[in-house]
Design a protein around this motif. Structure first.
Motif, mmCIF file in Angstrom:
data_model
loop_
_atom_site.group_PDB
_atom_site.id
_atom_site.type_symbol
_atom_site.label_atom_id
_atom_site.label_comp_id
_atom_site.label_asym_id
_atom_site.label_seq_id
_atom_site.Cartn_x
_atom_site.Cartn_y
_atom_site.Cartn_z
ATOM 1 N N PRO A 190 -17.522 3.357 11.758
ATOM 2 C CA PRO A 190 -17.064 1.922 11.883
ATOM 3 C C PRO A 190 -15.435 1.886 11.476
ATOM 4 O O PRO A 190 -14.737 1.023 12.293
ATOM 5 N N TYR A 191 -14.988 2.731 10.861
ATOM 6 C CA TYR A 191 -13.464 2.904 10.669
ATOM 7 C C TYR A 191 -12.740 3.015 11.848
ATOM 8 O O TYR A 191 -11.789 2.394 12.579
ATOM 9 N N GLY A 192 -13.156 4.240 12.480
ATOM 10 C CA GLY A 192 -12.743 4.714 13.657
ATOM 11 C C GLY A 192 -12.724 3.665 14.845
ATOM 12 O O GLY A 192 -11.952 3.486 15.634
ATOM 13 N N HIS A 233 2.666 -3.205 11.496
ATOM 14 C CA HIS A 233 0.902 -3.893 11.014
ATOM 15 C C HIS A 233 0.246 -2.470 10.234
ATOM 16 O O HIS A 233 -0.139 -1.715 10.898
ATOM 17 N N LEU A 234 0.173 -2.393 9.082
ATOM 18 C CA LEU A 234 -0.317 -1.391 8.250
ATOM 19 C C LEU A 234 -1.612 -1.861 7.597
ATOM 20 O O LEU A 234 -2.299 -0.838 6.930
ATOM 21 N N ALA A 235 -1.841 -3.144 7.199
ATOM 22 C CA ALA A 235 -2.803 -3.827 6.462
ATOM 23 C C ALA A 235 -4.191 -3.307 7.198
ATOM 24 O O ALA A 235 -4.635 -3.366 8.162
ATOM 25 N N GLY A 257 0.814 -1.163 0.026
ATOM 26 C CA GLY A 257 0.126 0.061 -0.029
ATOM 27 C C GLY A 257 0.788 1.284 0.109
ATOM 28 O O GLY A 257 2.093 1.198 -0.066
ATOM 29 N N PHE A 258 0.144 2.268 0.305
ATOM 30 C CA PHE A 258 0.890 3.778 0.052
ATOM 31 C C PHE A 258 2.005 3.600 1.229
ATOM 32 O O PHE A 258 3.048 4.027 0.722
ATOM 33 N N ILE A 259 1.701 3.795 2.422
ATOM 34 C CA ILE A 259 2.722 3.784 3.318
ATOM 35 C C ILE A 259 3.617 2.667 3.557
ATOM 36 O O ILE A 259 4.829 2.796 3.761
ATOM 37 N N GLY A 267 -13.272 0.548 14.605
ATOM 38 C CA GLY A 267 -12.168 -0.784 14.186
ATOM 39 C C GLY A 267 -10.638 -0.286 14.687
ATOM 40 O O GLY A 267 -10.112 -1.128 15.170
ATOM 41 N N LYS A 268 -10.371 1.014 14.512
ATOM 42 C CA LYS A 268 -8.995 1.487 14.841
ATOM 43 C C LYS A 268 -8.726 1.397 16.295
ATOM 44 O O LYS A 268 -7.896 1.038 16.689
ATOM 45 N N LEU A 269 -9.835 1.842 17.096
ATOM 46 C CA LEU A 269 -9.810 1.842 18.435
ATOM 47 C C LEU A 269 -9.612 0.542 18.980
ATOM 48 O O LEU A 269 -9.159 0.299 19.781
ATOM 49 N N SER A 309 -5.806 -5.665 -2.221
ATOM 50 C CA SER A 309 -7.197 -4.888 -2.345
ATOM 51 C C SER A 309 -7.025 -3.665 -2.768
ATOM 52 O O SER A 309 -7.983 -3.131 -3.575
ATOM 53 N N THR A 310 -6.273 -2.791 -1.963
ATOM 54 C CA THR A 310 -6.200 -1.406 -2.435
ATOM 55 C C THR A 310 -4.673 -1.137 -2.646
ATOM 56 O O THR A 310 -4.379 -0.200 -3.358
ATOM 57 N N GLY A 311 -3.602 -1.948 -2.387
ATOM 58 C CA GLY A 311 -2.314 -1.902 -2.754
ATOM 59 C C GLY A 311 -2.014 -2.375 -4.238
ATOM 60 O O GLY A 311 -2.991 -2.983 -4.850
ATOM 61 N N LEU A 314 3.374 -8.409 3.369
ATOM 62 C CA LEU A 314 2.135 -9.264 3.146
ATOM 63 C C LEU A 314 0.890 -8.184 2.781
ATOM 64 O O LEU A 314 0.767 -7.348 3.543
ATOM 65 N N ASP A 315 0.430 -8.492 1.612
ATOM 66 C CA ASP A 315 -0.639 -7.679 1.112
ATOM 67 C C ASP A 315 -1.568 -8.758 0.299
ATOM 68 O O ASP A 315 -1.248 -9.367 -0.506
ATOM 69 N N ASP A 316 -2.979 -8.331 0.405
ATOM 70 C CA ASP A 316 -4.029 -8.961 -0.444
ATOM 71 C C ASP A 316 -4.266 -8.204 -1.646
ATOM 72 O O ASP A 316 -4.914 -8.656 -2.552
HETATM 73 P P1 NAD Z 1 -3.340 1.642 1.782
HETATM 74 O O1 NAD Z 1 -4.793 1.203 1.441
HETATM 75 O O2 NAD Z 1 -2.421 2.019 0.627
HETATM 76 O O3 NAD Z 1 -2.722 0.429 2.416
HETATM 77 C C1 NAD Z 1 -3.438 -0.503 2.884
HETATM 78 C C2 NAD Z 1 -2.836 -1.862 2.808
HETATM 79 O O4 NAD Z 1 -3.474 -2.964 3.308
HETATM 80 C C3 NAD Z 1 -3.211 -2.215 1.123
HETATM 81 O O5 NAD Z 1 -2.116 -2.331 0.345
HETATM 82 C C4 NAD Z 1 -4.140 -3.088 1.083
HETATM 83 O O6 NAD Z 1 -4.281 -4.037 -0.262
HETATM 84 C C5 NAD Z 1 -3.641 -3.860 2.078
HETATM 85 N N1 NAD Z 1 -4.784 -4.941 2.687
HETATM 86 C C6 NAD Z 1 -6.012 -4.589 2.912
HETATM 87 N N2 NAD Z 1 -6.865 -5.516 3.524
HETATM 88 C C7 NAD Z 1 -5.908 -6.542 3.748
HETATM 89 C C8 NAD Z 1 -5.820 -7.917 4.227
HETATM 90 N N3 NAD Z 1 -6.973 -8.419 4.681
HETATM 91 N N4 NAD Z 1 -4.497 -8.737 4.069
HETATM 92 C C9 NAD Z 1 -3.294 -8.139 3.495
HETATM 93 N N5 NAD Z 1 -3.263 -6.908 3.264
HETATM 94 C C10 NAD Z 1 -4.593 -5.994 3.232
HETATM 95 O O7 NAD Z 1 -3.594 2.608 2.960
HETATM 96 P P2 NAD Z 1 -2.419 3.630 3.802
HETATM 97 O O8 NAD Z 1 -2.828 4.879 3.631
HETATM 98 O O9 NAD Z 1 -1.024 3.094 3.255
HETATM 99 O O10 NAD Z 1 -2.769 3.058 5.276
HETATM 100 C C11 NAD Z 1 -1.855 2.085 6.045
HETATM 101 C C12 NAD Z 1 -2.270 2.035 7.506
HETATM 102 O O11 NAD Z 1 -2.130 3.366 7.946
HETATM 103 C C13 NAD Z 1 -3.602 1.673 7.512
HETATM 104 O O12 NAD Z 1 -3.878 0.763 8.773
HETATM 105 C C14 NAD Z 1 -4.287 2.812 7.614
HETATM 106 O O13 NAD Z 1 -6.034 2.586 8.503
HETATM 107 C C15 NAD Z 1 -3.360 3.721 8.636
HETATM 108 N N6 NAD Z 1 -3.720 5.084 8.504
HETATM 109 C C16 NAD Z 1 -3.389 5.722 7.336
HETATM 110 C C17 NAD Z 1 -3.629 7.138 7.316
HETATM 111 C C18 NAD Z 1 -3.234 7.976 5.856
HETATM 112 O O14 NAD Z 1 -3.564 9.170 5.978
HETATM 113 N N7 NAD Z 1 -2.785 7.365 4.918
HETATM 114 C C19 NAD Z 1 -4.201 7.972 8.517
HETATM 115 C C20 NAD Z 1 -4.315 7.226 9.462
HETATM 116 C C21 NAD Z 1 -4.200 6.005 9.337
#
Ligand code: NAD
Length: 305
Positions: free
Chosen positions: A140-142, A73-75, A10-12, A144-146, A36-38, A32-34
């Protein structure tokens, strides 16, 4: 040091893979990534190993975590609107998926760094938002994060697991996807402006956000990995800058040399009005961090598009 990054495509995650591969002291990086958005393309040019799979697959997690010293853990399904559209799917990945990761870490004692979110605070009038404020997620996102950060802290106190729950605020920079319904505000604005289209503002644009450049975030995460930083309480990851959406549009216009047209639509349910971090706890854990200023980060981001 071997590092597993869930959500690593994913992005980060992909920015972190690029930063960590070849870093002194790091012997291997697995993403490790599915997908889905990455995207696998995000890892082009890095030597990180991509394992395509889900954090909902517990045997796979056990195998990958067993080979790691630290898990970042970023997924997640990282979107408020997507969580409103499908709260159960959001809960499965963001909360249950985190418990799966924690269980795998518990077996080996791996260090866990977790991405929580400023969305746990909900819409409080108090700014800056200190970690001891009451949490009232609006989506629900908030929620889940909590739950995810509460589980991480509970695994720390119950099992002695070394954990670091970080509340990310608005992170932006290269590799952040634009051009889809759930795009974050900076890539959505830059993409629209470059295409000569109006930027879409939800509400009056006077809502504020605390933006952090992804290069700052990955340097801090790498430091946390190498020093095995832990915390018995959540830690904000942002630097207390407060910028309105309208000011952001002006800054992007200045970089592009032309003010983008603006289209206003109603405010979105679940979005908070003001977001600004108190960063004293972060400063104690990471005294040497030097954040990239917003103007510089925006220039790097526009250059990447
Ligand atoms: P992103 O969508 O680019 O990255 C999330 C990654 O998780 C994606 O590559 C996606 O394919 C993968 N993923 C989703 N479901 C999965 C699963 N079941 N198994 C394996 N991989 C899975 O988002 P991001 O902006 O890079 O965010 C990374 C983390 O930081 C997330 O947990 C997000 O909630 C958190 N976060 C991001 C921001 C922001 O501003 N970008 C702000 C607050 C929190």
């Amino acid at each position: 040091m071997r590092v597993l990054i869930t959500g690593g495509a994913g992005f980060i995650g992909a920015n972190l893979c690029a930063f960590l591969t070849g870093f002194p002291g790091v012997r291997g990086v697995v993403a490790l990534d599915d997908l889905s958005t990455g995207s696998a393309d995000n890892l082009d040019g890095t030597s990180a190993e991509l394992v395509t799979g889900s954090i909902l697959d517990r045997p796979l997690l056990d195998r990958l975590v067993a080979a790691a010293d630290t898990v970042v853990h970023l997924a997640a399904r990282p979107s408020v609107p997507r969580s409103l559209a499908d709260p159960v799917a959001s809960h499965e990945v963001n909360a249950t998926g985190t418990v799966n990761v924690l269980e795998a870490c518990r077996r080996t004692g791996a260090h866990l760094i977790l991405a929580s979110s400023s969305s746990v605070y909900g819409d409080t009038e108090v700014t800056p938002k200190h970690e001891d404020l009451a949490t009232r997620p609006l989506s629900p996102y908030g929620a889940g994060k909590l739950a995810a950060e509460a589980y991480a802290l509970a695994y720390g106190s119950s099992f002695g697991l070394p954990v670091l729950p970080l509340r990310f605020f608005n992170v932006y920079g290269p590799l952040q996807a634009a051009g889809h319904a759930y795009a974050a505000v900076i890539p959505a604005f830059v993409d629209a402006a470059l295409c000569g289209e109006p930027v879409t503002v939800h509400g009056d644009g006077e809502q504020t956000r605390d933006f952090t450049y992804v290069g700052t975030v990955v340097r801090l995460l790498a430091d946390a990995v190498l020093r095995r930083v832990t915390s018995p309480a959540p830690v904000n990851l942002a630097f207390g800058t407060r910028v309105t959406v309208n000011q952001l549009i002006t800054m992007i216009g200045e970089i592009l040399g032309a003010a983008p047209a603006v289209r206003h639509v109603p405010a979105r349910h679940g979005d908070v009005r003001h977001s600004q971090a108190a960063c004293d706890r972060l400063g104690l854990l990471f005294p040497n961090v030097d954040p990239v200023p917003l103007g510089d980060g925006l220039k790097h981001t526009v250059a990447w598009f």
